[in-house]
Scaffold this motif. Structure first.
Motif, PDB file in Angstrom:
ATOM      1  N   GLN A 124       7.267  63.208  65.301  1.00 61.70           N
ATOM      2  CA  GLN A 124       8.579  63.336  64.671  1.00 61.70           C
ATOM      3  C   GLN A 124       9.196  64.699  64.993  1.00 61.70           C
ATOM      4  OE1 GLN A 124       8.525  63.373  60.399  1.00 61.70           O
ATOM      5  NE2 GLN A 124      10.703  62.904  60.239  1.00 61.70           N
ATOM      6  N   GLN A 125       8.403  65.747  64.969  1.00 60.81           N
ATOM      7  CA  GLN A 125       8.908  67.076  65.293  1.00 60.81           C
ATOM      8  C   GLN A 125       9.323  67.166  66.759  1.00 60.81           C
ATOM      9  OE1 GLN A 125       5.639  69.519  64.027  1.00 60.81           O
ATOM     10  NE2 GLN A 125       6.339  69.613  61.907  1.00 60.81           N
ATOM     11  N   ASP A 126       8.572  66.520  67.651  1.00 60.83           N
ATOM     12  CA  ASP A 126       8.933  66.507  69.073  1.00 60.83           C
ATOM     13  C   ASP A 126      10.255  65.774  69.292  1.00 60.83           C
ATOM     14  OD1 ASP A 126       6.668  67.937  69.713  1.00 60.83           O
ATOM     15  OD2 ASP A 126       5.529  66.180  70.394  1.00 60.83           O
ATOM     16  N   ARG A 127      10.450  64.644  68.602  1.00 60.40           N
ATOM     17  CA  ARG A 127      11.712  63.900  68.723  1.00 60.40           C
ATOM     18  C   ARG A 127      12.879  64.714  68.173  1.00 60.40           C
ATOM     19  NH1 ARG A 127       8.417  59.692  67.078  1.00 60.40           N
ATOM     20  NH2 ARG A 127       9.250  59.792  64.975  1.00 60.40           N
ATOM     21  N   ALA A 128      12.665  65.407  67.062  1.00 56.89           N
ATOM     22  CA  ALA A 128      13.726  66.235  66.485  1.00 56.89           C
ATOM     23  C   ALA A 128      14.094  67.378  67.430  1.00 56.89           C
ATOM     24  CB  ALA A 128      13.290  66.783  65.127  1.00 56.89           C
ATOM     25  N   LEU A 129      13.109  67.970  68.079  1.00 57.12           N
ATOM     26  CA  LEU A 129      13.377  69.043  69.038  1.00 57.12           C
ATOM     27  C   LEU A 129      14.137  68.515  70.249  1.00 57.12           C
ATOM     28  CD1 LEU A 129      12.984  72.005  69.837  1.00 57.12           C
ATOM     29  CD2 LEU A 129      10.826  71.322  70.912  1.00 57.12           C
ATOM     30  N   ALA A 130      13.745  67.340  70.741  1.00 59.82           N
ATOM     31  CA  ALA A 130      14.455  66.740  71.881  1.00 59.82           C
ATOM     32  C   ALA A 130      15.901  66.427  71.511  1.00 59.82           C
ATOM     33  CB  ALA A 130      13.737  65.479  72.346  1.00 59.82           C
ATOM     34  N   THR A 131      16.131  65.945  70.300  1.00 64.47           N
ATOM     35  CA  THR A 131      17.495  65.662  69.851  1.00 64.47           C
ATOM     36  C   THR A 131      18.304  66.949  69.752  1.00 64.47           C
ATOM     37  OG1 THR A 131      16.753  63.723  68.625  1.00 64.47           O
ATOM     38  CG2 THR A 131      18.876  64.655  67.992  1.00 64.47           C
TER      39      THR A 131
ATOM     40  N   TYR B  19     -10.627  61.203  57.252  1.00 55.19           N
ATOM     41  CA  TYR B  19     -10.306  62.002  58.432  1.00 55.19           C
ATOM     42  C   TYR B  19      -9.398  61.225  59.384  1.00 55.19           C
ATOM     43  CZ  TYR B  19     -10.731  64.864  62.572  1.00 55.19           C
ATOM     44  OH  TYR B  19     -10.441  65.638  63.657  1.00 55.19           O
ATOM     45  N   ASN B  20      -9.678  59.945  59.612  1.00 55.83           N
ATOM     46  CA  ASN B  20      -8.832  59.136  60.488  1.00 55.83           C
ATOM     47  C   ASN B  20      -7.418  59.005  59.926  1.00 55.83           C
ATOM     48  OD1 ASN B  20     -10.865  58.767  62.337  1.00 55.83           O
ATOM     49  ND2 ASN B  20     -11.462  56.756  61.563  1.00 55.83           N
ATOM     50  N   GLY B  21      -7.302  58.840  58.623  1.00 55.36           N
ATOM     51  CA  GLY B  21      -5.983  58.764  57.993  1.00 55.36           C
ATOM     52  C   GLY B  21      -5.218  60.067  58.141  1.00 55.36           C
ATOM     53  N   PHE B  22      -5.888  61.181  57.912  1.00 59.62           N
ATOM     54  CA  PHE B  22      -5.251  62.488  58.068  1.00 59.62           C
ATOM     55  C   PHE B  22      -4.807  62.707  59.511  1.00 59.62           C
ATOM     56  CE2 PHE B  22      -5.701  66.931  59.362  1.00 59.62           C
ATOM     57  CZ  PHE B  22      -4.701  67.502  58.587  1.00 59.62           C
ATOM     58  N   GLU B  23      -5.647  62.327  60.457  1.00 60.77           N
ATOM     59  CA  GLU B  23      -5.319  62.508  61.867  1.00 60.77           C
ATOM     60  C   GLU B  23      -4.106  61.660  62.266  1.00 60.77           C
ATOM     61  OE1 GLU B  23      -7.612  62.642  66.169  1.00 60.77           O
ATOM     62  OE2 GLU B  23      -8.587  61.701  64.460  1.00 60.77           O
ATOM     63  N   ALA B  24      -4.017  60.437  61.763  1.00 56.20           N
ATOM     64  CA  ALA B  24      -2.873  59.576  62.069  1.00 56.20           C
ATOM     65  C   ALA B  24      -1.582  60.163  61.501  1.00 56.20           C
ATOM     66  CB  ALA B  24      -3.107  58.170  61.521  1.00 56.20           C
ATOM     67  N   ILE B  25      -1.637  60.685  60.287  1.00 55.82           N
ATOM     68  CA  ILE B  25      -0.453  61.302  59.676  1.00 55.82           C
ATOM     69  C   ILE B  25      -0.064  62.567  60.428  1.00 55.82           C
ATOM     70  CG2 ILE B  25       0.371  62.490  57.600  1.00 55.82           C
ATOM     71  CD1 ILE B  25      -1.208  60.408  55.983  1.00 55.82           C
ATOM     72  N   ASP B  26      -1.036  63.351  60.826  1.00 58.49           N
ATOM     73  CA  ASP B  26      -0.767  64.574  61.577  1.00 58.49           C
ATOM     74  C   ASP B  26      -0.125  64.255  62.929  1.00 58.49           C
ATOM     75  OD1 ASP B  26      -0.933  67.439  61.829  1.00 58.49           O
ATOM     76  OD2 ASP B  26      -2.547  67.113  63.287  1.00 58.49           O
ATOM     77  N   ASP B  27      -0.628  63.239  63.629  1.00 58.80           N
ATOM     78  CA  ASP B  27      -0.044  62.834  64.912  1.00 58.80           C
ATOM     79  C   ASP B  27       1.390  62.339  64.735  1.00 58.80           C
ATOM     80  OD1 ASP B  27      -2.369  63.503  66.216  1.00 58.80           O
ATOM     81  OD2 ASP B  27      -3.089  61.428  66.412  1.00 58.80           O
ATOM     82  N   ALA B  28       1.641  61.569  63.688  1.00 61.67           N
ATOM     83  CA  ALA B  28       2.991  61.059  63.434  1.00 61.67           C
ATOM     84  C   ALA B  28       3.952  62.201  63.117  1.00 61.67           C
ATOM     85  CB  ALA B  28       2.965  60.051  62.290  1.00 61.67           C
ATOM     86  N   THR B  29       3.496  63.181  62.377  1.00 61.28           N
ATOM     87  CA  THR B  29       4.336  64.339  62.059  1.00 61.28           C
ATOM     88  C   THR B  29       4.671  65.127  63.319  1.00 61.28           C
ATOM     89  OG1 THR B  29       3.335  64.484  59.866  1.00 61.28           O
ATOM     90  CG2 THR B  29       4.482  66.436  60.657  1.00 61.28           C
ATOM     91  N   MET B  30       3.698  65.301  64.192  1.00 60.78           N
ATOM     92  CA  MET B  30       3.946  66.021  65.444  1.00 60.78           C
ATOM     93  C   MET B  30       4.920  65.247  66.333  1.00 60.78           C
ATOM     94  SD  MET B  30       0.163  67.622  66.195  1.00 60.78           S
ATOM     95  CE  MET B  30       0.540  67.982  67.876  1.00 60.78           C
TER      96      MET B  30
END
Length: 154
Positions: free
Chosen positions: A41-48, A28-39
């Motif tokens: 990355q999506q926020d940075r892509a939207l800002a760009t 669960y901790n691994g999944f949560e870390a990957i999910d946070d990193a994906t979010m």
């Protein structure tokens, strides 16, 4: 079956239960870390995607004893930018201490730096005056999101 077989069976089941609990927590901790990193990355892509700048004016002033390269850049996107995270390159070299930077708003002009503003909001203009002796300078301004604009100053 004796007592020792029953006791060892209970110990094995307790160990299996504890192992499954640790495995679930780790997964669960691994999944949560990957999910946070994906979010992130999506926020940075939207800002760009929402960042856009436009060089509205660029001049090379050689009238005095020192040369100045003056640059006016407008934030035409919808992302608020940080002046301290905006890089300026003159002929491929970073400009650090020789630049005077101000932000112009509808309400007036703000200084930047430790005793001024650091935000460059949409619709505001960033004015940069660089004290450098240079012939045919090429100026590149790069925002914190990686969006860049290059201008050859005449």
């Amino acid at each position: 079956m004796g007592f020792s077989v029953s006791a060892s069976t209970v110990i094995v089941f307790i160990a299996a239960f504890a192992s499954v609990g640790m495995l679930y927590t780790s997964a669960y901790n691994g999944f949560e870390a990957i999910d946070d990193a994906t979010m992130d990355q999506q926020d940075r892509a939207l800002a760009t995607e929402n960042t856009a700048i436009n060089v509205t004016d660029s001049t090379h002033d050689t009238s005095g004893t020192t040369d100045y390269v003056n640059l006016t850049v407008e934030n035409v996107g919808s992302t608020a930018l940080h002046v301290s995270q905006t890089d300026i390159l003159l002929n491929g070299n970073p400009v650090t201490s020789s630049a005077t930077v101000t932000v112009s708003t509808d309400d007036g002009t703000l200084t930047t730096g430790s005793d001024g503003t650091d935000l460059w909001l949409p619709g505001e203009t960033l004015s940069v005056s660089i004290h450098k002796n240079s012939t045919d300078p090429r100026v590149k301004i790069v925002t914190e999101t990686g969006v860049a604009e290059t201008e050859v100053v005449a």
